[in-house]
Write a protein that holds these residues in place. Structure first.
Motif, short mmCIF file in Angstrom:
data_model
loop_
_atom_site.label_atom_id
_atom_site.label_comp_id
_atom_site.label_asym_id
_atom_site.label_seq_id
_atom_site.Cartn_x
_atom_site.Cartn_y
_atom_site.Cartn_z
N VAL A 411 0.82 -1.21 0.00
CA VAL A 411 0.00 0.00 0.00
C VAL A 411 0.86 1.26 0.00
O VAL A 411 0.56 2.24 -0.70
CB VAL A 411 -0.93 0.00 1.24
CG1 VAL A 411 -1.70 1.31 1.33
CG2 VAL A 411 -1.89 -1.17 1.19
N LEU A 412 1.96 1.24 0.78
CA LEU A 412 2.72 2.47 1.06
C LEU A 412 3.83 2.75 0.04
O LEU A 412 4.14 3.91 -0.24
CB LEU A 412 3.34 2.38 2.45
CG LEU A 412 2.33 2.28 3.61
CD1 LEU A 412 3.06 1.91 4.90
CD2 LEU A 412 1.59 3.60 3.77
N LYS A 413 4.44 1.71 -0.50
CA LYS A 413 5.61 1.88 -1.36
C LYS A 413 5.30 2.75 -2.58
O LYS A 413 6.03 3.70 -2.89
CB LYS A 413 6.11 0.50 -1.80
CG LYS A 413 7.33 0.50 -2.71
CD LYS A 413 7.79 -0.94 -2.91
CE LYS A 413 8.92 -1.04 -3.92
NZ LYS A 413 8.46 -0.91 -5.30
N GLU A 414 4.21 2.45 -3.26
CA GLU A 414 3.85 3.20 -4.47
C GLU A 414 3.60 4.67 -4.14
O GLU A 414 4.00 5.56 -4.90
CB GLU A 414 2.60 2.58 -5.10
CG GLU A 414 2.22 3.23 -6.44
CD GLU A 414 1.01 2.55 -7.07
OE1 GLU A 414 0.52 3.07 -8.09
OE2 GLU A 414 0.55 1.52 -6.54
N LYS A 415 2.96 4.91 -3.00
CA LYS A 415 2.67 6.28 -2.58
C LYS A 415 3.95 7.08 -2.37
O LYS A 415 4.10 8.20 -2.88
CB LYS A 415 1.86 6.24 -1.28
CG LYS A 415 1.66 7.58 -0.61
CD LYS A 415 1.04 7.40 0.77
CE LYS A 415 1.07 8.69 1.56
NZ LYS A 415 0.60 8.50 2.95
N VAL A 416 4.92 6.50 -1.64
CA VAL A 416 6.18 7.20 -1.35
C VAL A 416 7.00 7.36 -2.63
O VAL A 416 7.62 8.40 -2.86
CB VAL A 416 6.97 6.47 -0.26
CG1 VAL A 416 8.32 7.16 -0.01
CG2 VAL A 416 6.17 6.41 1.04
N GLU A 417 7.01 6.33 -3.46
CA GLU A 417 7.76 6.42 -4.72
C GLU A 417 7.20 7.53 -5.61
O GLU A 417 7.96 8.29 -6.23
CB GLU A 417 7.69 5.08 -5.47
CG GLU A 417 8.56 3.99 -4.86
CD GLU A 417 8.47 2.68 -5.62
OE1 GLU A 417 9.46 1.93 -5.63
OE2 GLU A 417 7.40 2.41 -6.20
N LYS A 418 5.88 7.63 -5.65
CA LYS A 418 5.24 8.65 -6.49
C LYS A 418 5.57 10.05 -6.00
O LYS A 418 5.87 10.95 -6.79
CB LYS A 418 3.73 8.43 -6.50
CG LYS A 418 2.97 9.32 -7.47
CD LYS A 418 1.49 8.95 -7.50
CE LYS A 418 0.74 9.83 -8.49
NZ LYS A 418 -0.71 9.50 -8.52
N GLU A 419 5.55 10.24 -4.69
CA GLU A 419 5.83 11.56 -4.11
C GLU A 419 7.29 11.95 -4.23
O GLU A 419 7.61 13.12 -4.39
CB GLU A 419 5.41 11.57 -2.63
CG GLU A 419 3.91 11.49 -2.41
CD GLU A 419 3.54 11.33 -0.94
OE1 GLU A 419 4.48 11.18 -0.11
OE2 GLU A 419 2.34 11.37 -0.62
#
Length: 704
Positions: A411-419
């Motif tokens: 859930v979190l990896k994609e969010k942090v990578e995108k930001e």
């Protein structure tokens, strides 16, 4: 033939080969007998049935089972008389019993009783991973898996000590020899075959068990503190500008480096909620008020928790769940509301927080969401442990918790990578169970559970030096899972990068000296410069004897001192937190070095040692940056730099009785004792661990 099914008594170590047809029993029995220069017992049934076949083409029948058993026992007793130390049996009555039950549906009571009574120090269960070889008296290769399962289950049911042997004949022999040698050692020390097999299956080398038993018997020497490390005396103090300069230097160099962040995250959060668990176990809401319990137990932690309950990041989710569970929740008495809140928080049917890893618990309430430590570490990772738009993060986890980590990361990896625009590679490893400790009582005898099995305990975070040893990176940032804060990520990144800058600067100088030593470019007039570097930058004093060395011996001594992994450790001001701190320590050879020392390593009955401990100005926040490669860009074997004498004996009370286990030298103290060490004073903002749930109420974990 004498009709005798009794085994002769003997002090000879007897090994039984056990398994289905064509699984290499005979080959291995011969190999082992040859290796140990002793006897082996052939399979009586082979000659018996071959002769029967050659005479009239008759095959084996139920009536043959007992004669085969008599013949096998006679052969074994005969070979025993000339065996030396070991006897290897190609087969035994347990094999005959299993075949009788499989082919004829029953086993003669005499054979059955004898098979169960016959004793062997160890059974080798031979696996079916070898090719089937047909002969006149063998059945068929069909159903080998089923037959193997029957053989294995028969050993389990009969409670026979066994180890499965797989692989080709060379690897089986090597494995068997290693096992037998260790079994012999175990027998010499009075350890039973059953206990030996349990230790083997736990993957702990028996030599380690002997070392642990020796430690339990003799105890562990306490650290010899010389003085606390302080600013300008073992701890490097930097101004804010100097921190920025070191961080900028790291940023300049990082694109040519492989970076990794290493986060110890094993274990559940049980200690975090220990006082709440104790409350639930001891409190009866029908007999007293919570306030009365607090006064009776002098439990200030519980009082703080209840007063500030609505400030925890999990409050709203839990409050909502309570109103679903208890439809009359709104009108309940305040004590019942608080009691149900705590009960639901820890209940395995609902939130179960004490049994989950800290990594997945809600730590920080932001305006848009609630963050757990995994998210905070992902954010930190991209801020200071990334190069070439790639960041590498490694968690050490409990195997039973890995799915929880992976679900959160998904859930979190994609969010942090995108930001961040940075790709994050995440890996996991487990604490090797071979680093566990046996548990003993006050007489140093093995402690057992209710099923009479040995009790093993994890060897502590020092075991993670093996996990660290497996990593491949130029610079590794080490930080505990619970040491994260809300906001201020820029400041955290600054100080982390500054520590890395210190590491790289020192490493460059160390590598330069070692390269020149290898090329024999060091001259007599260079030695003074290197000695000064050792003293001023690495806090290593060579002593007066160094001046008496020949030039060659001086160079060798310097090479030995420099050719080591490097750790740069952040140190914060001591504000009374429990744990280790930086000290000058003298080892048993008289050498003085900088070490992180835990309170449990200090002799608290020694007044002088107690005074030195109390005079410490700084504390170890487990904020490390490590260089684990040498000047040739080869990985060090980190296990060679552990101080094995820096472990701990841990004492606990179980059912009112004292039990002891051994903890390995800690990851950031004894496990790194022989590294090059640099301590750097860092601000308190870098150290905000969550040891108990109430730590989440501190400003660093509250919304700004």
């Amino acid at each position: 033939m004498e009709k005798n099914l009794r085994q002769q008594k003997t002090a000879i170590i007897k090994i039984a080969l056990f398994g289905p047809e064509s699984t290499g029993k005979t080959t291995l029995a011969k190999q082992l007998a040859e290796y140990y220069e002793t006897e082996w017992v052939p399979e009586f049934a082979r000659d018996y049935l071959q002769e029967k076949w050659e005479e009239n083409q008759h095959i084996c029948v139920a009536d043959d089972m007992l004669p085969i058993a008599y013949g096998q026992v006679a052969l074994e007793n005969e070979k025993l008389s000339s065996a030396k130390k070991y006897l290897f049996s190609d087969t035994n009555l347990m094999v005959t019993k299993v075949f009788s039950e499989m082919y004829y549906g029953f086993c003669d009571p005499l054979l059955n009783e004898a098979a169960l009574e016959h004793e062997y120090d160890l059974f080798f269960l031979t696996d079916i991973d070898v090719p089937w070889e047909k002969d006149d008296i063998r059945d068929t290769a069909d159903g080998r898996e089923t037959v193997f399962s029957v053989f294995k289950q028969s050993l389990i049911d009969a409670k026979k000590p066994f180890i499965t042997l797989s692989g080709d004949k060379e690897s089986r022999l090597a494995k068997a020899i290693a096992i037998i040698d260790n079994l012999s050692l175990a027998k010499q020390h009075g350890v039973s075959s059953d206990d030996f097999v349990q230790i083997y299956n736990h993957e702990i080398p028996f030599e380690k068990i002997l070392q642990q038993l020796k430690i339990f018997k003799n105890g562990i020497l306490k650290s010899n503190l010389i003085s606390p490390a302080k600013i300008k005396n073992g701890i490097l103090g930097l101004s804010e500008d100097e921190f920025k300069e070191k961080a900028a230097f790291f940023d300049l160099k990082k694109e040519s480096l492989k970076l990794k962040k290493f986060v110890p995250a094993s274990g559940a959060a049980s200690r975090m909620f220990k006082f709440l668990s104790a409350f639930l176990n001891d409190f009866d809401i029908t007999r007293e008020t919570i306030n009365a319990y607090i006064n009776r137990k002098k439990d200030s932690d519980l009082s703080i928790f209840i007063v500030a309950m609505d400030k925890f990041p999990f409050f709203e989710a839990l409050d909502k769940k309570l109103r679903e569970i208890y439809l009359d929740f709104e009108v309940l008495d305040r004590d019942y509301k608080n009691y149900y809140f705590i009960k639901t928080l820890l209940s395995s049917d609902y939130f179960d927080f004490a049994n989950k890893p800290k990594a997945v618990l809600p730590f920080h309430q932001y305006k848009t969401h609630i963050a757990n430590p995994i998210e905070e570490h992902l954010n930190e990772c991209v801020h200071y442990a990334s190069s070439n738009e790639v960041s590498n993060l490694h968690f050490t986890v409990s195997e039973v918790h890995q799915n929880l980590f992976e679900n959160e990361v998904e859930v979190l990896k994609e969010k942090v990578e995108k930001e961040s625009g940075i790709e994050i590679n995440i890996a996991y490893s487990y604490q090797n169970k071979s680093t566990d400790s046996i548990t003993v009582n006050d007489q140093n005898e093995f402690v057992r559970d209710k099923n009479n099995n040995l009790i093993f305990r994890p060897g502590g975070h020092g075991a993670l030096i093996e996990n660290l040893n497996e990593l491949d990176a130029d610079v590794i940032f080490v930080k505990n899972i619970d040491n994260v804060i809300q906001n201020h990520i820029g400041k955290i990144a600054l100080y982390k990068k500054a520590l890395a800058g210190v590491l790289i600067k020192v490493q460059q100088k160390v590598f330069d000296y070692l390269d020149k030593i290898e090329k024999q470019e060091i001259k007599e007039n260079n030695l003074e410069e290197i000695v000064a570097f050792l003293s001023k930058k690495l806090n290593i004093e060579l002593g007066n004897d160094f001046n008496k060395f020949t030039f060659e011996n001086k160079v060798n001594k310097i090479k030995d001192l420099l050719d080591r992994p490097i750790r740069v450790c952040g140190m914060v001001k001591n504000e009374g937190e429990p744990g280790g701190g930086p000290f000058w320590v003298m080892n048993d050879k008289g050498s003085i070095s900088l070490q992180i020392v835990e309170t449990s390593q200090v002799d608290l009955t020694n007044k002088k040692q107690l005074e030195i401990l109390a005079a410490a100005t700084h504390f170890n926040p487990v904020d490390l940056v490590c260089g684990i490669k040498n000047y040739k860009n080869e990985k060090f074997d980190l296990l060679k730099f552990v101080d094995p004498k820096a472990g701990f004996i841990v004492e606990k009370s179980v059912d009112g009785k004292l039990v002891k286990s051994y903890e390995l030298p800690g990851l950031w103290n004894g496990a790194m004792a022989n590294w090059l060490t640099i301590f750097v004073a860092v601000p308190l903002i870098t150290f905000n661990p969550v040891k108990t749930v109430n730590d989440l109420l501190k400003p660093a974990h509250q919304p700004q």
